[in-house]
Design an enzyme around this catalytic site. Structure first.
Site, PDB file in Angstrom:
ATOM      1  N   GLU A 173     -25.201  32.073  -6.314  1.00  0.00           N
ATOM      2  CA  GLU A 173     -24.733  31.800  -7.359  1.00  0.00           C
ATOM      3  C   GLU A 173     -25.985  31.289  -8.264  1.00  0.00           C
ATOM      4  OE1 GLU A 173     -20.958  29.598  -7.618  1.00  0.00           O
ATOM      5  OE2 GLU A 173     -22.260  27.936  -8.564  1.00  0.00           O
ATOM      6  N   GLY A 231     -12.615  23.794   0.165  1.00  0.00           N
ATOM      7  CA  GLY A 231     -11.416  23.823   0.905  1.00  0.00           C
ATOM      8  C   GLY A 231     -10.332  23.252   0.173  1.00  0.00           C
ATOM      9  N   MET A 264     -18.703  19.032   0.583  1.00  0.00           N
ATOM     10  CA  MET A 264     -19.666  18.290   1.235  1.00  0.00           C
ATOM     11  C   MET A 264     -20.832  17.774   0.502  1.00  0.00           C
ATOM     12  SD  MET A 264     -20.089  20.773   4.419  1.00  0.00           S
ATOM     13  CE  MET A 264     -21.343  19.779   5.469  1.00  0.00           C
ATOM     14  N   GLU A 265     -20.642  17.873  -1.009  1.00  0.00           N
ATOM     15  CA  GLU A 265     -21.636  17.424  -1.898  1.00  0.00           C
ATOM     16  C   GLU A 265     -21.227  16.624  -3.190  1.00  0.00           C
ATOM     17  OE1 GLU A 265     -23.007  20.644   0.647  1.00  0.00           O
ATOM     18  OE2 GLU A 265     -21.874  21.098  -1.250  1.00  0.00           O
ATOM     19  N   ASP A 280     -11.175  28.490   1.071  1.00  0.00           N
ATOM     20  CA  ASP A 280     -10.498  28.465   2.282  1.00  0.00           C
ATOM     21  C   ASP A 280      -9.246  27.335   2.053  1.00  0.00           C
ATOM     22  OD1 ASP A 280     -11.326  25.826   3.854  1.00  0.00           O
ATOM     23  OD2 ASP A 280     -13.227  27.001   3.095  1.00  0.00           O
TER      24      ASP A 280
END
Length: 241
Positions: A14, A86, A185-186, A209
Site C-alpha cells: 500500500e 480484524g 496493532m498500531e 479477517d
C-alpha cells in the site's frame, strides 16, 4: 499554515502504491527520501498535496515512534494511518472498511492499581478521539468511490494491542472491554502520539479477517485489492482536507 499530511501505512504494498504516485515538491527535481531510525520517509506531492509517506513497521512502539517523527521532524498538520484489521462490529465483512471515531489500547491493564482496563495511569485521556472533519471527509469520499461498490464503511472505535487476534475467546474479552469496530496493532499508538502533539488524525482500516479462529471469509482477503482500494481512499481524502 501549509497543509502537510503524514501518511503511515501498515502494508508495504500500500505504501509503495502511494509513493509511486508522488511528484517532486515545487522547485525540486525529485521526490525526497529521508532515512531516520530505520524508517524511510518519502516526501512529495500527492495529487498536488504535500505529503510525507512512511511504513512504520508492526506494533505499538514502532507506530508511536514513527508518528512522533512525523509530528516533530516533519511538522505534519494531519496524520492518516491506513492498513488492515480484524473485524469486530456485527455485519462487517472482509474488504469492508472502518474509519476511527476514537482509538484505545485493548491490552492496557493497570487494574492492579485501581484503573479500569484500557485506562493509562496518570494520563488525562486513554481514549483518543479522531478528527471529526477528517472523518466527515472520509465518509463523503467513500460514498463516491467506484472501487468501494459492494463494500461498506463503518465509523467506530479501533482497539490496538501487541497481539494478532485469532481466538474467539480473546475476541470476546476485547469486545466486552472495548466495544470496538475492529482490532489491530498500531492505530491507538499513532492516535496517542498525535494527541500528545495536538495533530489531527484519522485511522482507516480494511478488514482482512474476522479476528477469530473460525476461518470464515478470512481467505477471501486479497492484499492487492485491499491496497488498491485503500490507496484510492487515502488519495481522495488527502485532496479534500
Amino acid at each position: 499554515m501549509e497543509k502537510k499530511i503524514g501518511i503511515i501505512g501498515a502494508m508495504s504494498v500500500e505504501v509503495e502504491s502511494l509513493i509511486a504516485c508522488l511528484k517532486p515538491l515545487e522547485g525540486e527535481k525529485e521526490v525526497r527520501k529521508v532515512e531516520r531510525a530505520f524508517l524511510t520517509f518519502t516526501e512529495g506531492l500527492l495529487d498536488g498535496v504535500h505529503v510525507v509517506i512512511v511504513r512504520s513497521g508492526v506494533g505499538k512502539v514502532n507506530a508511536a515512534l514513527c508518528a512522533q517523527r512525523l509530528c516533530i521532524d516533519f511538522g505534519v498538520t494531519n496524520v492518516i494511518n491506513t492498513g488492515i484489521a480484524g473485524a469486530m462490529a456485527s455485519g462487517l465483512g472482509v474488504l469492508d472498511f472502518v474509519c476511527s471515531t476514537d482509538a484505545l489500547y485493548h491490552d492496557m491493564d493497570a487494574t492492579g492499581f485501581g484503573y479500569k482496563v484500557t485506562e493509562i495511569p496518570q494520563m488525562p485521556e486513554s481514549d483518543f478521539k479522531a478528527d471529526s472533519k477528517m472523518l466527515d471527509v472520509a465518509t463523503m469520499v467513500f460514498a463516491e468511490m467506484e472501487e468501494a461498490r459492494g463494500h461498506q464503511m463503518v465509523c467506530g472505535r479501533i482497539a490496538s494491542g501487541d497481539q494478532f487476534i485469532s481466538d474467539k475467546d480473546v475476541k470476546a474479552v476485547i469486545k466486552k472491554n472495548c466495544s470496538p469496530a475492529c482490532v489491530e496493532m498500531e492505530g491507538a499508538a499513532i492516535a496517542h502520539a498525535c494527541y500528545l502533539n495536538d495533530v489531527p488524525f484519522l485511522i482507516i482500516r480494511c478488514m482482512s479477517d474476522m479476528a477469530d479462529d473460525s476461518g470464515e471469509n478470512t481467505y477471501n482477503f486479497n492484499e492487492e485489492v485491499a491496497a488498491k482500494m485503500s490507496a484510492s481512499f487515502v488519495r481522495k481524502i488527502v485532496v479534500r482536507l
